[in-house]
Design a protein around this motif. Structure first.
Motif, PDB file in Angstrom:
ATOM      1  N   LEU A  69      66.756 -63.899  89.752  1.00 25.42           N
ATOM      2  CA  LEU A  69      66.455 -64.251  91.046  1.00 25.42           C
ATOM      3  C   LEU A  69      67.716 -63.810  91.722  1.00 25.42           C
ATOM      4  O   LEU A  69      68.851 -63.725  91.436  1.00 25.42           O
ATOM      5  N   ASN A 105      65.732 -69.274  99.673  1.00 22.19           N
ATOM      6  CA  ASN A 105      65.829 -68.757  98.219  1.00 22.19           C
ATOM      7  C   ASN A 105      64.809 -68.757  97.578  1.00 22.19           C
ATOM      8  O   ASN A 105      63.893 -69.999  97.677  1.00 22.19           O
ATOM      9  N   ILE A 129      69.554 -64.538  94.752  1.00 20.67           N
ATOM     10  CA  ILE A 129      70.036 -65.914  95.333  1.00 20.67           C
ATOM     11  C   ILE A 129      71.182 -65.424  96.658  1.00 20.67           C
ATOM     12  O   ILE A 129      72.086 -65.006  96.445  1.00 20.67           O
ATOM     13  N   ASP A 166      72.452 -70.356  89.182  1.00 16.65           N
ATOM     14  CA  ASP A 166      72.923 -69.835  90.766  1.00 16.65           C
ATOM     15  C   ASP A 166      74.384 -69.880  90.747  1.00 16.65           C
ATOM     16  O   ASP A 166      74.921 -68.903  91.323  1.00 16.65           O
ATOM     17  N   THR A 209      70.734 -63.694  89.547  1.00 12.34           N
ATOM     18  CA  THR A 209      70.958 -64.589  88.548  1.00 12.34           C
ATOM     19  C   THR A 209      70.613 -64.041  87.029  1.00 12.34           C
ATOM     20  O   THR A 209      69.779 -62.998  87.216  1.00 12.34           O
ATOM     21  N   ARG A 261      68.604 -71.820  94.283  1.00 14.75           N
ATOM     22  CA  ARG A 261      66.957 -71.528  94.422  1.00 14.75           C
ATOM     23  C   ARG A 261      66.190 -72.464  94.982  1.00 14.75           C
ATOM     24  O   ARG A 261      66.512 -73.719  94.800  1.00 14.75           O
ATOM     25  N   GLY A 272      62.459 -69.225  94.170  1.00 13.83           N
ATOM     26  CA  GLY A 272      62.496 -70.128  93.008  1.00 13.83           C
ATOM     27  C   GLY A 272      62.216 -71.883  93.034  1.00 13.83           C
ATOM     28  O   GLY A 272      62.340 -72.022  94.319  1.00 13.83           O
TER      29      GLY A 272
END
Length: 271
Positions: free
Chosen positions: A58, A113, A60, A125, A54, A108, A115
């Motif tokens: 992150l 995943n 994902i 995401d 992302t 997330r 977060g």
């Protein structure tokens, strides 16, 4: 005495407002954080794990099934506020069987995943997921955005930001504020709502063919919210409101057939 009672009531009301503000994300989001594994579900052959980075850094995980149709049409599926993407496998089976590509978009905080979910986080995401599809050569006129419940708000936002062939919304709410006012009539104020997911204010901007599906017996997100969204949307649009369906049983009340008919009605041209 009366003054003391009024002060106590004001303190209770203020306390309720503070509690609602601090706890609202636990009310809105109900993630299953357990790692989602394809092997645990009756998944279509070829469904695979993909990881997308992302914009806020992150990684994902989503699940992807390449299209089998000659036209390459692919559905980006944005799930609702509870569970994780693995619990939606059975929902995409009819479309996979018809040859549509599928991306079960991970969020997330859901399904292992990293977060924590927020409105802007879920949008990030979703953007990463659509970037992945673009990298798989899924052209805009072959992309279908499908949002379920909370995911309908995500699909609507993506429909504003990205070109796509069509949008399908299943059991959408109008906005978090309107849903909150239904449950907390004297406590819900716009300034207190952190994640607005305001589909109603956005729906007339999507500019794409729309299919909206909502069960008339929905007690989670009452159908009048779906009708509000549908009425505010511009043509071309189709609405399907099965009288005997609730929030989670639309699959058993004709939704797959209606979705497939809608998709076939789009023809081969660009949206």
């Amino acid at each position: 005495m009366l003054w003391g009672i009024l002060v106590a009531l004001a303190a209770l009301y203020l306390g309720a407002l503070i509690l609602l503000y601090t706890m609202q994300r636990k009310i809105v989001f109900h993630p299953d954080p357990a790692l989602a594994a394809i092997a645990d579900y009756p998944a279509p052959r070829g469904l695979e794990t993909v990881t997308n980075r992302t914009a806020d850094g992150l990684d994902i995980v989503s699940w992807y099934l390449p299209p089998a149709r000659p036209d390459g049409r692919t559905i980006a599926y944005f799930h609702g506020n509870a569970g994780h993407h693995g619990g939606r496998v059975e929902r995409i089976v009819p479309y996979a069987a018809a040859g549509y590509g599928i991306l079960l978009v991970g969020y997330r905080g859901y399904g292992g995943n990293p977060g924590d979910p927020t409105e802007e986080g879920l949008y990030a995401d979703a953007r990463a997921a659509l970037d992945f599809l673009q990298g798989q050569d899924v052209k805009a006129d072959r992309l279908i955005l499908f949002g379920e419940s909370l995911g309908a708000a995500v699909a609507t936002q993506m429909a504003i930001e990205r070109p796509a062939r069509a949008v399908i919304l299943e059991a959408p709410f109008a906005s978090i504020l309107r849903s909150a006012r239904q449950r907390y009539r004297y406590l819900a104020f716009d300034a207190l709502v952190r994640d607005k997911f305001d589909t109603l204010s956005k729906i007339d901007r999507i500019g794409k063919p729309l299919l909206l599906i909502h069960g008339d017996l929905d007690r989670t997100t009452p159908a009048y919210f779906g009708r509000m969204v549908f009425d505010a949307a511009k043509e071309p649009k189709q609405g399907f409101f099965p009288a005997a369906a609730g929030h989670n049983d639309l699959m058993q009340h004709g939704m797959p057939a209606r979705v497939l008919a809608f998709l076939e009605s789009l023809g081969d041209g660009e949206g």
